[in-house]
Design an enzyme around this catalytic site. Structure first.
Site, short mmCIF file in Angstrom:
data_model
loop_
_atom_site.label_atom_id
_atom_site.label_comp_id
_atom_site.label_asym_id
_atom_site.label_seq_id
_atom_site.Cartn_x
_atom_site.Cartn_y
_atom_site.Cartn_z
N HIS A 224 0.82 -1.21 0.00
CA HIS A 224 0.00 0.00 0.00
C HIS A 224 0.86 1.26 0.00
O HIS A 224 2.03 1.24 0.39
CB HIS A 224 -0.93 0.02 1.21
CG HIS A 224 -0.22 0.11 2.54
ND1 HIS A 224 0.45 -0.96 3.10
CD2 HIS A 224 -0.08 1.14 3.42
CE1 HIS A 224 0.97 -0.60 4.26
NE2 HIS A 224 0.67 0.68 4.47
N ASP B 218 0.43 4.97 1.84
CA ASP B 218 -0.35 5.47 2.97
C ASP B 218 -1.41 6.48 2.53
O ASP B 218 -1.12 7.42 1.78
CB ASP B 218 0.57 6.11 4.01
CG ASP B 218 1.34 5.08 4.81
OD1 ASP B 218 0.81 3.96 5.00
OD2 ASP B 218 2.47 5.37 5.23
N HIS C 293 4.74 0.10 0.34
CA HIS C 293 5.48 -0.62 1.37
C HIS C 293 4.61 -1.72 1.97
O HIS C 293 3.38 -1.72 1.84
CB HIS C 293 6.00 0.32 2.46
CG HIS C 293 4.96 1.19 3.10
ND1 HIS C 293 4.49 2.34 2.51
CD2 HIS C 293 4.29 1.07 4.27
CE1 HIS C 293 3.59 2.90 3.29
NE2 HIS C 293 3.44 2.14 4.36
N ARG D 103 5.14 6.80 13.47
CA ARG D 103 5.18 7.39 12.12
C ARG D 103 4.64 8.80 12.13
O ARG D 103 3.54 9.06 12.59
CB ARG D 103 4.36 6.54 11.15
CG ARG D 103 4.44 7.02 9.71
CD ARG D 103 3.42 6.33 8.84
NE ARG D 103 2.07 6.83 9.11
CZ ARG D 103 0.95 6.19 8.78
NH1 ARG D 103 1.01 5.00 8.21
NH2 ARG D 103 -0.23 6.71 9.05
#
Length: 291
Positions: A107, A109, A267, A282
């Site tokens: 995917h 983000d 990722h 994150r």
């Protein structure tokens, strides 16, 4: 490809031929106030698409400050953030979160937003003794190496991206529908242009549910062409991230950091470490509308 080089006092070691480099000889926290250091990091990010650093001891406040040099940060509507540092999403997985498996799919983000993230700064604050790696794929290279007839076929296609069908799927129906009302499906081109490098990017991933303009006379002879034709094509396109030649894999250690360009990579966080713990934090940077 040469191995390590040095630029501006930063040692750069490419980790794969397609993308990814490990940087050493710098303290990332300094980039929050050192304009020259930040400019060098940004240039390297555009070149390598994902950067890795080891043994970074900066604070959460510094983490947020460094990420904000790229742009404003955003929280996540499902995954919680540090209450003292808005924009710092806590992706904590362990023995009690086995049912929450969102990251082990290819995917980009937040493509379910009208303005997906342009990138992220991710730090590992606790890692399993083995396993829990992350893998990134170069989606500019994935587009470049598509057969020409596929490039022609997808050039004008658009697709929907959904949080309801991904994060929302595990919620009770009332909460899932409320999530959809708050974050309606976003529509993006299947092929986008990177705003800084000009590269063409294959922009479909596990948040993508369907094409929105496939059912036309050029694609569909009769009704049977519509659903399987579109679904098969989308499955083929999303599978491109799985090609090892487009990938780099990184093994976490505590205080390791990854910085990636979300506009041109996908990722996958490997979920092979149960019941051990992996805690990632994150800072996701708000991007522009893909075009």
């Amino acid at each position: 490809m040469s191995r390590s080089t040095t630029r501006g006092g930063i040692r750069i070691e490419p980790l794969a031929c397609s993308l990814g480099a490990e940087l050493s000889g710098l303290d990332l926290g300094d980039a929050a106030h050192d304009a020259d250091l930040f400019a060098e990091i940004k240039a390297l990010l555009l070149q390598y698409k994902v950067l890795f650093l080891r043994d970074q001891q900066f604070s959460r406040a510094q983490h947020v400050a460094v990420a904000r040099r790229f742009g404003e940060l955003e929280d996540h509507p499902v995954v919680g953030s540090d209450p003292e540092h808005p924009g710092l999403v806590q992706i904590y997985k362990g023995a009690d979160t086995r049912h929450l498996q969102y990251e082990n799919a290819w995917h980009c983000d937040a493509t379910w937003r009208e303005r997906p993230q342009m990138g992220a700064v991710l730090r590992c604050v606790e890692c399993p003794p083995v396993g829990g790696d992350m893998v990134w794929a170069n989606m500019a290279l994935a587009h470049e190496r598509l057969p020409e007839h596929i490039k022609t076929r997808i050039a004008g296609l658009r697709a929907r991206h959904s949080i309801e069908a991904s994060f929302g799927a595990a919620l009770p129906i009332e909460k899932r529908l409320a999530l959809h009302r708050q974050y309606p499906d976003a529509e993006h081109p299947v092929v986008v242009t990177h705003p800084e490098t000009g590269e063409k990017i294959l922009f479909v991933n596990s948040f993508t549910t369907h094409f929105t303009n496939f059912h036309t006379s050029e694609h569909v002879r009769v009704g049977q062409d519509y659903a399987p034709g579109a679904a098969d094509l989308l499955a083929y396109l999303t599978s491109q991230a799985q090609i090892p030649e487009y990938q780099v894999r990184f093994r976490w250690r505590t205080n390791s950091v990854a910085i990636w360009d979300n506009r041109c990579t996908q990722h996958y966080a490997v979920d092979d470490f149960f019941p051990a713990v992996r805690k990632l934090e994150r800072a996701g940077i708000i991007g522009a509308r893909p075009e």
